[in-house]
Scaffold this active site. Structure first.
Site, PDB file in Angstrom:
ATOM      1  N   CYS A 102     -17.131 -31.222 -43.866  1.00 13.06           N
ATOM      2  CA  CYS A 102     -17.618 -31.303 -42.488  1.00 13.06           C
ATOM      3  C   CYS A 102     -16.902 -32.501 -41.878  1.00 13.06           C
ATOM      4  CB  CYS A 102     -19.112 -31.593 -42.433  1.00 13.06           C
ATOM      5  SG  CYS A 102     -20.133 -30.325 -43.183  1.00 13.06           S
TER       6      CYS A 102
ATOM      7  N   LYS B 263       3.026 -14.246 -50.600  1.00  9.85           N
ATOM      8  CA  LYS B 263       3.234 -15.602 -50.059  1.00  9.85           C
ATOM      9  C   LYS B 263       4.655 -15.712 -49.517  1.00  9.85           C
ATOM     10  CE  LYS B 263       0.070 -17.055 -49.563  1.00  9.85           C
ATOM     11  NZ  LYS B 263      -1.054 -16.268 -49.919  1.00  9.85           N
TER      12      LYS B 263
ATOM     13  N   HIS C  40      12.170   2.872 -63.401  1.00 11.78           N
ATOM     14  CA  HIS C  40      11.803   4.169 -62.834  1.00 11.78           C
ATOM     15  C   HIS C  40      12.253   4.296 -61.376  1.00 11.78           C
ATOM     16  CE1 HIS C  40       9.616   5.292 -66.429  1.00 11.78           C
ATOM     17  NE2 HIS C  40       9.219   4.018 -66.471  1.00 11.78           N
TER      18      HIS C  40
ATOM     19  N   ARG D 281     -12.133 -29.437 -40.149  1.00 10.59           N
ATOM     20  CA  ARG D 281     -12.997 -29.674 -41.301  1.00 10.59           C
ATOM     21  C   ARG D 281     -14.254 -28.812 -41.281  1.00 10.59           C
ATOM     22  NH1 ARG D 281     -11.765 -34.140 -44.030  1.00 10.59           N
ATOM     23  NH2 ARG D 281     -13.849 -34.207 -44.906  1.00 10.59           N
TER      24      ARG D 281
ATOM     25  N   GLU E 269       5.138 -13.341 -46.222  1.00 13.49           N
ATOM     26  CA  GLU E 269       4.368 -13.606 -45.006  1.00 13.49           C
ATOM     27  C   GLU E 269       4.808 -14.878 -44.274  1.00 13.49           C
ATOM     28  OE1 GLU E 269       0.076 -14.256 -45.262  1.00 13.49           O
ATOM     29  OE2 GLU E 269       0.303 -15.113 -47.255  1.00 13.49           O
TER      30      GLU E 269
ATOM     31  N   TRP F  88     -19.483 -27.444 -41.549  1.00 12.12           N
ATOM     32  CA  TRP F  88     -19.032 -26.316 -42.376  1.00 12.12           C
ATOM     33  C   TRP F  88     -20.169 -26.091 -43.355  1.00 12.12           C
ATOM     34  CZ3 TRP F  88     -15.405 -22.726 -42.407  1.00 12.12           C
ATOM     35  CH2 TRP F  88     -15.169 -22.022 -43.584  1.00 12.12           C
TER      36      TRP F  88
ATOM     37  N   ASN G  94     -21.553 -35.577 -44.693  1.00 14.33           N
ATOM     38  CA  ASN G  94     -20.502 -34.688 -45.179  1.00 14.33           C
ATOM     39  C   ASN G  94     -20.556 -34.746 -46.699  1.00 14.33           C
ATOM     40  OD1 ASN G  94     -18.052 -33.424 -45.818  1.00 14.33           O
ATOM     41  ND2 ASN G  94     -16.907 -35.315 -45.501  1.00 14.33           N
ATOM     42  N   GLY G  95     -20.586 -33.580 -47.345  1.00 19.34           N
ATOM     43  CA  GLY G  95     -20.646 -33.548 -48.807  1.00 19.34           C
ATOM     44  C   GLY G  95     -21.752 -32.627 -49.269  1.00 19.34           C
TER      45      GLY G  95
ATOM     46  N   LYS H 106      -5.380 -15.280 -38.903  1.00 19.17           N
ATOM     47  CA  LYS H 106      -6.109 -15.750 -40.086  1.00 19.17           C
ATOM     48  C   LYS H 106      -7.178 -14.742 -40.502  1.00 19.17           C
ATOM     49  CE  LYS H 106      -7.241 -18.723 -43.264  1.00 19.17           C
ATOM     50  NZ  LYS H 106      -6.393 -18.637 -44.475  1.00 19.17           N
TER      51      LYS H 106
ATOM     52  N   GLU I 201       0.761 -11.693 -55.636  1.00 21.71           N
ATOM     53  CA  GLU I 201       0.440 -12.796 -54.725  1.00 21.71           C
ATOM     54  C   GLU I 201       1.684 -13.627 -54.399  1.00 21.71           C
ATOM     55  OE1 GLU I 201      -1.837 -13.296 -52.808  1.00 21.71           O
ATOM     56  OE2 GLU I 201      -1.860 -15.422 -52.311  1.00 21.71           O
TER      57      GLU I 201
END
Ligand code: AGP
Length: 622
Positions: free
Chosen positions: A2, A499, A518, A27, A502, A76, A112-113, A617, A495
């Site tokens: 946060c 990466k 093949h 954050r 994109e 958050w 925060n935490g 996103k 993946e």
């Protein structure tokens, strides 16, 4: 994660707090709030759900809230869904009405935490007649400070020190006491916090960008330290109440670099945040080597009776599913089927009612994954969401939730969310495996211990990133890159390839190494880059053979394998090594060099790493 900000000075605090929070929205951004005190008048608290702009509107850009001392927060969610009532600041007093409090609370605070033992502390405070209005751990912390403040009557330092001794977890806490108008008191353990000063003004913030407009002179408050901020002056104390002397540091970064913590891009910052995100995700679900999944209500009987697991997701989250399939099938001995959400929803799937459908999503808002969830529910299948954003649509609608603890992910290319999703599946596999008696107690503990070594091993890989940077810049003009591997190494290749394409816009494909012959091998020509992922001992020779077949057709070979497999250097042209771990967990390590490769290729090509063309996103349309 946060963002917190505080101001004690001679100007109106609210506009400064809002401006500071706008720099900290990276954050967290599910709700925001400020508390401002005008001399010794009662504190005013205003909060709003949603982006900061809602709070800006509600406070008339801060002009509607008067006072020269205040604290602010952008949230958050970790405990309690995003809502106005759960938004910070929290007060030691009674339930706020209509989200705007003008109440003479003894203590008001932001945090925060994560406070791990908040339930135990809440029970204690309930026994002392405290009433709670929110679901947050922060309200517990603020009320605990109030409790000690009133119980001992010795002042803020003592109240904060006693609170810090009782609280387990991480925190950056900023509070205002009614009896100390014009002052902010802060405490810190394992969560970031800096304090800035200039003539007649003091600031506190989670990160430098929030205060850079006002001062470049900052103090770093250490772990388990307390600070008292008055206008233009700051004093530091240890837990014994002894004063500590500190040196001011001058910040030399420019504002944009500061927002990214000194990194050039959010993606690189998030790559480096992976060790912490992984630790947080493990610690949120494992206490004293026992599993405790707070938002999962599956019973052992249900877990024993599942006949099939479906994993449904899009993009990188789907790739997590492909890796998880190998882990779950091996550790739980249950058939697993992994599906792209956009296919699953339209193929009229035959779903066994005795199955579990696991939806994976960072945002919790991906349209196809949400539709797949609804379809599974309609067909009477139990649903479990592995989600990062608390209170998102997928989290709200699923029967059970595993929250990953990646914190806000800003870069479009996912890194830390992907890594924490993998951890979620390892933990679920161990839990299910124990219940179905495929894994015994000792092996489970040994695997948990091994999981806890992953963050340090990632740090070690990151220490060697310049080698990959050099290699990536050498190949930054490549036209085609093939990632190949078998088993889990194929999942990693998927993946790595995504990466690469994109963010660097280089065409790349991931292939199961045994499939090349093949058809695809006809694409190999002089200089084509082949990245062979080889982390599974039993498949090592087979994948090497497939790489060599490509080399004899002109390919340039990069190998990605574990330390110790040095004979690979006789056959590959370039090798990147990762530390050894249990083979079920190698995805977590092998993906790091591939994230770095994609990143460095994009940088070498001068592209916008954090916002690649044509992408968003969160994909909320199908
Ligand atoms: C990966 O880097 C992408 N940003 C993308 O594939 C992403 O994983 C996919 O869109 C799924 O998003 P979600 O996790 O928010 O559902």
């Amino acid at each position: 994660m946060c963002g917190i900000v505080g101001y004690a000075g001679n100007k109106q605090a609210a506009p400064i707090l809002l401006e500071g929070l706008s720099k900290l929205e990276y954050r967290g951004y599910d709700s925001a709030g400020i508390a401002v005190r005008d001399k010794d008048k009662p504190v005013s608290v205003v909060k709003a759900k949603g982006r900061l702009s809602k709070l800006v509107e509600k406070t008339d850009e801060g002009h509607a809230v008067k006072g020269t001392c205040g604290i602010g927060h952008t949230r958050w969610a970790t405990h309690g869904e995003p809502s106005e009532i759960n938004a910070h600041p929290h007060i030691s007093g009674c339930e706020p009405k209509g989200g705007t409090i003008t109440d003479d609370s003894g203590v008001v605070g932001v945090h925060n935490g994560i406070i791990e033992n908040f339930q135990e502390l809440k029970d204690k405070l309930l026994r002392h007649d405290y009433k709670f209005y929110s679901e947050t751990d922060t309200e517990v912390a603020v009320k605990l400070v109030d409790y000690y403040y009133n119980k001992y009557g010795i002042g803020p330092i003592d109240a904060l020190a006693k609170t810090m001794v009782r609280v387990r977890g991480s925190y950056a806490l900023a509070v205002m006491f009614r009896d100390y108008p014009g002052e902010i008191w802060v405490a810190r353990k394992d969560s970031p916090m800096i304090i800035g000063v200039t003539k007649g003004e003091s600031f506190v913030a989670s990160d430098v960008p929030a205060i850079l407009k006002y001062t470049r002179n900052v103090y770093y408050i250490g772990n388990l330290e307390i600070a008292r901020l008055t206008p233009g002056d700051v004093h530091f104390y240890n837990l014994d109440g002894d004063e500590i002397r500190k040196e001011l540091t001058e910040i030399t970064w420019d504002a944009e670099a500061a927002e990214k913590g000194g990194y050039e891009h959010f993606m690189m910052k998030e790559i480096h945040e992976q060790p912490k995100a992984i630790i947080d995700t493990i610690n949120a679900s494992v206490k004293d080597n026992e599993f405790c999944f707070k938002d999962i209500n599956l019973t052992p009987e249900m877990i024993r009776n599942f006949k099939q697991i479906y994993i449904v997701a899009c993009g990188s989250a789907y790739h997590v599913g492909v890796a998880a399939q190998y882990v779950l099938e091996d550790m739980v001995r249950i058939p697993v089927r992994v599906e792209l959400a956009s296919e699953f929803r339209y193929r009229n799937p035959i779903l066994d009612k005795d199955s579990l459908c696991i939806l994976v999503s960072q945002s919790g808002e991906t349209a196809d994954t949400l539709a797949a969830l609804r379809l599974a529910k309609e067909k009477g299948v139990r649903t479990l969401a592995v989600v990062n954003v608390i209170g998102s649509s997928i989290a709200r609608e699923a029967d059970d939730i595993f929250y990953t603890m990646a914190g806000p992910e800003i870069a479009v290319a996912t890194t830390k969310a992907y890594s924490t999703q993998l951890i979620a599946f390892y933990l679920l596999a161990l839990w299910f495996g124990r219940i179905r008696e495929v894994i015994d107690h000792d092996r489970c503990i040994a695997l948990l211990d091994e999981m806890r070594t992953i963050p340090a091993k990632i740090e070690k890989i990151l220490e060697d990133k310049e080698r990959l940077q050099w290699f990536a810049s050498k190949f930054s003009n490549a036209h085609d890159i093939f990632f190949i591997g078998r088993g889990i190494d194929f999942a990693i290749s998927l993946e790595g390839s995504l990466k690469m394409k994109e963010i660097s816009y280089i065409h790349s494909e991931a292939y199961a190494a045994g499939e090349l012959k093949h058809g695809t091998i006809s694409l190999i020509e002089d200089g084509t880059l082949i990245i062979g992922v080889i982390t599974q001992g039993a498949l090592y020779e087979k994948t090497i053979s497939n790489m060599v077949e490509c080399k004899s057709r002109g390919a340039y070979l990069m190998g990605l394998t574990t330390y110790g497999n040095y004979e690979i250097e006789d056959r590959a042209d370039f090798v990147a090594y990762i530390p050894k771990t249990d083979e079920h967990f190698t995805t977590s390590l092998a993906v790091i060099p591939l994230q770095l490769m994609g990143y460095y290729m994009a940088v070498a090509r001068g592209l916008d790493v954090d916002k690649p063309r044509n992408l968003a996103k969160s994909v909320t349309v199908e």
